[in-house]
Design a protein around this motif. Structure first.
Motif: not given
Length: 152
Positions: A124-143
């Motif tokens: 579960t903590i590894e899933a959290y880390l992977v999904v949080s990378v996607f969250r940062v990626w989405v924030a970067k795409e939204e500038r």
């Protein structure tokens, strides 16, 4: 008439499944156009379909904390009730001068159960880390963050 219309081409539509409200009236589906509260979306585009799953990043971290605290509580029960060692804290105190929570994880039967429960918490903590990378990626795409931004 257009040749695509004559052939009966499919129009882009969206089918949504909400497991909590699946048995309720279909008219409530019109209340939320973007389906923000829905967890699973099946989106149709022509003959193709795609599944969109809503992931809440913090739910993975919450699951980790719940599993980790359950692991500690289970180890405390197993060590105090079933280990057969009465001075389980004394061994750590004589070596290090103080006891800690890890004392409950050092004695059988806790050592037999601990690895299985820990793997669940680790996933579960590894899933959290992977999904949080996607969250940062989405924030970067939204500038919302820059390329070299140190924090959100």
């Amino acid at each position: 008439m257009n040749s695509e219309t004559e052939k009966g081409a499919l129009v882009d539509t969206e089918v949504t499944y909400d497991f909590e409200e699946f048995a309720e009236d279909e008219n409530e589906e019109d209340l939320d156009e973007e389906h923000g509260h829905k967890r699973v979306h099946v989106v149709r585009s022509g003959k193709e379909r795609a599944v969109q799953i809503l992931l809440v990043v913090e739910n993975f971290r919450l699951a980790f904390y719940i599993l980790f605290l359950s692991l500690l509580f289970l180890c405390m029960i197993l060590t105090t009730q079933f280990s057969g060692v009465e001075d389980y804290e004394e061994v750590i105190v004589t070596v290090f001068g103080i006891t800690n929570i890890c004392t409950y994880m050092d004695w059988p039967p806790a050592t037999y159960v601990l690895p299985s429960v820990w793997v669940l918490a680790l996933l579960t903590i590894e899933a959290y880390l992977v999904v949080s990378v996607f969250r940062v990626w989405v924030a970067k795409e939204e500038r919302k963050v820059g390329y070299f931004s140190p924090s959100l």
